[in-house]
Design a protein around this motif. Structure first.
Motif, PDB file in Angstrom:
ATOM      1  N   THR A  12      90.307 -46.087  -8.531  1.00  0.00           N
ATOM      2  CA  THR A  12      89.158 -45.387  -9.072  1.00  0.00           C
ATOM      3  C   THR A  12      88.491 -46.196 -10.171  1.00  0.00           C
ATOM      4  O   THR A  12      89.172 -46.852 -10.959  1.00  0.00           O
ATOM      5  N   THR A  23      75.899 -48.010 -11.404  1.00  0.00           N
ATOM      6  CA  THR A  23      76.203 -47.839  -9.997  1.00  0.00           C
ATOM      7  C   THR A  23      77.227 -48.872  -9.544  1.00  0.00           C
ATOM      8  O   THR A  23      77.377 -49.920 -10.154  1.00  0.00           O
ATOM      9  N   CYS A  82      78.179 -51.408  -6.599  1.00  0.00           N
ATOM     10  CA  CYS A  82      77.551 -52.106  -5.477  1.00  0.00           C
ATOM     11  C   CYS A  82      78.486 -52.125  -4.270  1.00  0.00           C
ATOM     12  O   CYS A  82      78.069 -51.834  -3.147  1.00  0.00           O
ATOM     13  N   TYR A  83      79.730 -52.503  -4.512  1.00  0.00           N
ATOM     14  CA  TYR A  83      80.729 -52.467  -3.447  1.00  0.00           C
ATOM     15  C   TYR A  83      82.114 -52.336  -4.052  1.00  0.00           C
ATOM     16  O   TYR A  83      82.300 -52.610  -5.236  1.00  0.00           O
ATOM     17  N   THR A 133      78.198 -49.317  -0.992  1.00  0.00           N
ATOM     18  CA  THR A 133      77.791 -47.963  -1.338  1.00  0.00           C
ATOM     19  C   THR A 133      77.046 -47.302  -0.190  1.00  0.00           C
ATOM     20  O   THR A 133      77.181 -46.098   0.046  1.00  0.00           O
ATOM     21  N   ARG A 192      85.839 -44.652   1.189  1.00  0.00           N
ATOM     22  CA  ARG A 192      85.355 -44.516  -0.184  1.00  0.00           C
ATOM     23  C   ARG A 192      84.791 -43.119  -0.408  1.00  0.00           C
ATOM     24  O   ARG A 192      84.226 -42.512   0.503  1.00  0.00           O
ATOM     25  N   ASP A 193      84.974 -42.625  -1.608  1.00  0.00           N
ATOM     26  CA  ASP A 193      84.364 -41.378  -2.035  1.00  0.00           C
ATOM     27  C   ASP A 193      83.389 -41.712  -3.156  1.00  0.00           C
ATOM     28  O   ASP A 193      83.805 -41.966  -4.293  1.00  0.00           O
ATOM     29  N   ASN A 194      82.121 -41.749  -2.825  1.00  0.00           N
ATOM     30  CA  ASN A 194      81.135 -42.147  -3.826  1.00  0.00           C
ATOM     31  C   ASN A 194      81.044 -41.141  -4.976  1.00  0.00           C
ATOM     32  O   ASN A 194      80.707 -41.510  -6.098  1.00  0.00           O
ATOM     33  N   ASN A 199      83.936 -42.082  -7.210  1.00  0.00           N
ATOM     34  CA  ASN A 199      84.077 -43.532  -7.471  1.00  0.00           C
ATOM     35  C   ASN A 199      85.456 -44.050  -7.080  1.00  0.00           C
ATOM     36  O   ASN A 199      86.048 -44.875  -7.796  1.00  0.00           O
ATOM     37  N   VAL A 237      88.064 -45.693  -4.012  1.00  0.00           N
ATOM     38  CA  VAL A 237      88.190 -46.412  -2.764  1.00  0.00           C
ATOM     39  C   VAL A 237      89.638 -46.286  -2.302  1.00  0.00           C
ATOM     40  O   VAL A 237      90.555 -46.251  -3.122  1.00  0.00           O
TER      41      VAL A 237
END
Length: 120
Positions: A23, A30, A32-33, A53, A71-73, A76, A78
């Motif tokens: 996390t 933001t 990016c990846y 993202t 991923r859970d945007n 945050n 992965v």
């Protein structure tokens, strides 16, 4: 400050499954990846899975079909999943992220490594 914190089981029997999570926390604009690297003794750290993202995912040929990155945007986070683990999957696993801060800078961050040992 921005941090990546990883968690997951470290010792697994052959044939078992692996689920690592990581996390990103702290003040940032933001992500990016986010991605996963692994490293074995005497070898360089190797990127093998990355998720952007927007949802695009890339795997290296060596792991394609064997590992799953997600991923859970909203949180945050992965994740890395793998079933049917083999002793050859023994390695230190690192999460990585490229993050844009509120000041506009894009920086690369590392989580702490998780040593995963696949052994009976």
């Amino acid at each position: 400050q921005v941090q990546l914190v990883a968690s997951g089981r470290a010792c697994v029997q052959p044939g078992g499954s692996l689920r690592l999570s990581c996390t990103a926390s702290g003040p940032f604009f933001t992500i990016c990846y986010m991605g996963w690297y692994r490293q074995t003794p005497g070898k360089q750290r190797e990127l093998f899975a990355i998720i952007f993202t927007g949802g695009n995912i890339y795997y290296t040929d060596s792991v394609k079909g064997r590992f799953t990155i997600s991923r859970d945007n909203a949180t945050n986070m992965v994740y890395l999943q793998r079933s049917s683990l083999k002793p050859g999957d023994t390695a230190s696993y690192y999460c990585n992220a490229e993050i844009r801060t509120y000041s506009g800078y894009v920086r690369n961050y590392w989580g702490q490594g998780t040593q995963v040992t696949v052994s009976s």
